[in-house]
Design a protein around this motif. Structure first.
Motif, short mmCIF file in Angstrom:
data_model
loop_
_atom_site.label_atom_id
_atom_site.label_comp_id
_atom_site.label_asym_id
_atom_site.label_seq_id
_atom_site.Cartn_x
_atom_site.Cartn_y
_atom_site.Cartn_z
N GLU A 168 -2.73 1.81 -4.30
CA GLU A 168 -2.32 3.38 -4.31
C GLU A 168 -3.42 4.36 -3.89
O GLU A 168 -4.70 4.38 -4.72
CB GLU A 168 -1.67 3.97 -5.60
CG GLU A 168 -1.31 5.46 -5.33
CD GLU A 168 -0.61 5.74 -6.71
OE1 GLU A 168 0.24 6.97 -6.59
OE2 GLU A 168 -0.22 5.12 -7.61
N GLU B 39 -0.43 8.25 -2.83
CA GLU B 39 -0.11 9.31 -4.04
C GLU B 39 0.87 10.41 -3.59
O GLU B 39 1.49 10.77 -4.22
CB GLU B 39 -1.34 9.56 -4.66
CG GLU B 39 -0.75 10.61 -5.81
CD GLU B 39 -1.94 11.26 -6.50
OE1 GLU B 39 -1.91 11.60 -7.73
OE2 GLU B 39 -3.37 11.25 -5.98
N PHE C 158 -1.25 -4.58 -5.16
CA PHE C 158 -0.92 -3.28 -5.04
C PHE C 158 -2.07 -2.20 -4.94
O PHE C 158 -2.75 -2.16 -5.43
CB PHE C 158 -0.03 -2.85 -6.38
CG PHE C 158 0.75 -1.46 -6.02
CD1 PHE C 158 1.70 -1.25 -5.44
CD2 PHE C 158 0.05 -0.42 -6.86
CE1 PHE C 158 2.57 0.04 -5.44
CE2 PHE C 158 0.46 0.94 -6.81
CZ PHE C 158 1.95 1.02 -6.13
N TYR D 71 9.52 -1.67 -4.29
CA TYR D 71 9.54 -2.84 -3.87
C TYR D 71 8.53 -3.97 -4.41
O TYR D 71 8.74 -5.21 -4.47
CB TYR D 71 9.09 -2.61 -2.07
CG TYR D 71 9.07 -3.80 -1.47
CD1 TYR D 71 10.06 -4.33 -0.75
CD2 TYR D 71 7.71 -4.74 -1.30
CE1 TYR D 71 9.97 -5.48 -0.20
CE2 TYR D 71 7.72 -5.76 -0.70
CZ TYR D 71 8.86 -6.26 -0.20
OH TYR D 71 8.76 -7.40 0.64
N TYR D 72 7.42 -3.29 -4.86
CA TYR D 72 6.25 -4.23 -5.37
C TYR D 72 6.83 -4.63 -6.85
O TYR D 72 6.67 -6.00 -6.90
CB TYR D 72 5.02 -3.45 -5.79
CG TYR D 72 4.07 -4.05 -6.39
CD1 TYR D 72 3.33 -5.13 -5.94
CD2 TYR D 72 3.88 -3.68 -7.69
CE1 TYR D 72 2.34 -5.71 -6.88
CE2 TYR D 72 2.86 -4.22 -8.51
CZ TYR D 72 1.89 -5.39 -7.94
OH TYR D 72 1.02 -5.98 -8.87
N GLU D 73 7.50 -3.84 -7.56
CA GLU D 73 8.01 -4.46 -8.88
C GLU D 73 9.02 -5.43 -8.54
O GLU D 73 9.11 -6.33 -9.41
CB GLU D 73 8.58 -3.19 -9.60
CG GLU D 73 7.36 -2.33 -10.16
CD GLU D 73 6.38 -3.08 -10.92
OE1 GLU D 73 6.72 -3.96 -11.68
OE2 GLU D 73 5.25 -2.40 -11.04
N ARG E 5 6.24 6.98 -1.55
CA ARG E 5 5.61 6.32 -2.48
C ARG E 5 6.40 5.45 -3.61
O ARG E 5 5.99 4.29 -4.00
CB ARG E 5 4.30 6.77 -3.27
CG ARG E 5 4.85 7.94 -4.24
CD ARG E 5 3.85 8.54 -5.09
NE ARG E 5 4.13 9.01 -6.36
CZ ARG E 5 4.23 10.50 -6.41
NH1 ARG E 5 4.10 11.25 -5.54
NH2 ARG E 5 4.87 11.09 -7.43
N GLU E 6 7.56 6.18 -4.19
CA GLU E 6 8.14 5.50 -5.30
C GLU E 6 9.08 4.16 -4.61
O GLU E 6 9.03 3.11 -5.26
CB GLU E 6 9.10 6.49 -5.90
CG GLU E 6 8.43 7.42 -6.67
CD GLU E 6 7.52 7.00 -7.64
OE1 GLU E 6 7.60 6.07 -8.25
OE2 GLU E 6 6.26 7.71 -7.72
N GLY F 210 7.99 2.21 -2.21
CA GLY F 210 7.05 1.13 -1.95
C GLY F 210 6.64 0.61 -3.60
O GLY F 210 6.37 -0.64 -3.74
N ARG F 211 6.65 1.33 -4.41
CA ARG F 211 6.44 1.01 -5.87
C ARG F 211 7.42 0.20 -6.34
O ARG F 211 7.32 -0.94 -7.02
CB ARG F 211 6.02 2.21 -6.82
CG ARG F 211 5.57 1.89 -8.42
CD ARG F 211 5.23 2.92 -9.20
NE ARG F 211 4.86 4.11 -8.51
CZ ARG F 211 3.42 4.41 -8.41
NH1 ARG F 211 2.93 3.61 -8.78
NH2 ARG F 211 3.23 5.53 -7.84
N CYS G 283 0.78 -1.45 -0.03
CA CYS G 283 0.04 -0.08 -0.03
C CYS G 283 0.76 1.31 -0.01
O CYS G 283 1.71 1.32 0.84
CB CYS G 283 -0.95 0.11 1.08
SG CYS G 283 -1.93 -1.51 1.41
N ILE G 284 0.45 2.04 -0.88
CA ILE G 284 1.04 3.30 -0.89
C ILE G 284 0.22 4.71 -0.98
O ILE G 284 -0.86 4.39 -1.16
CB ILE G 284 2.23 3.40 -2.10
CG1 ILE G 284 1.50 3.71 -3.50
CG2 ILE G 284 3.25 2.52 -2.12
CD1 ILE G 284 2.29 4.01 -4.48
#
Length: 148
Positions: free
Chosen positions: A115, A87, A113, A98-100, A92-93, A95-96, A84-85
């Protein structure tokens, strides 16, 4: 990671506005740094080194799981993850990323994911009665209740 290395598993993991960080600025972090700007970046740098003075720096794998030499996320010891991030969150980036990285790692689990648009870090704590906070809590509850 330790649970996975020990051959154990938990059903699911929710990562809520995680404090991942690193030496090099990415995404919106650059907007928060520089002379005369908000001190968020400088504060984040100092916080990690204060909380964990034995760290190897801002690219320590415990705060930057995407750092060179960090353990592979493929060994994550759970079947499902919800990242969860928010906006407007400076983090936030991370977290993004990490997900990728988790999806690319060869990890055999299910990654989701979320957002929260128009919201900042931990908005659901600051305004727990808001509609967005209720939607966020409902999404987490749905994740926890949806297992097979």
């Amino acid at each position: 990671m330790r649970v996975g290395r020990e051959g154990k598993k938990v059903e699911g993991l929710v990562m809520v506005h995680s404090f991942f960080w690193g030496k090099d600025r990415i995404g919106n972090e650059e907007l928060e740094s520089g002379k005369g700007k908000n001190r968020k970046v400088e504060d984040a740098n100092a916080l990690w080194l204060t909380v964990f003075p034995g760290a190897t720096g801002l690219d320590d794998s415990r705060i930057n799981p995407a750092a060179e030499g960090a353990p592979s996320l493929a060994a994550l010891g759970c079947r499902r993850v919800l990242v969860c991030i928010a906006e407007l969150d400076m983090l936030r980036e991370r977290g993004r990323v990490y997900y990728e990285k988790l999806k690319e790692s060869g990890w055999k689990g299910e990654a989701e994911f979320l957002e929260s648009k128009g919201e900042d870090h931990c908005f659901f704590i600051i305004e727990p009665g808001s509609m967005k906070a209720a939607e966020f809590m409902e999404r987490m509850a749905s994740f926890f209740n949806n297992y097979s």
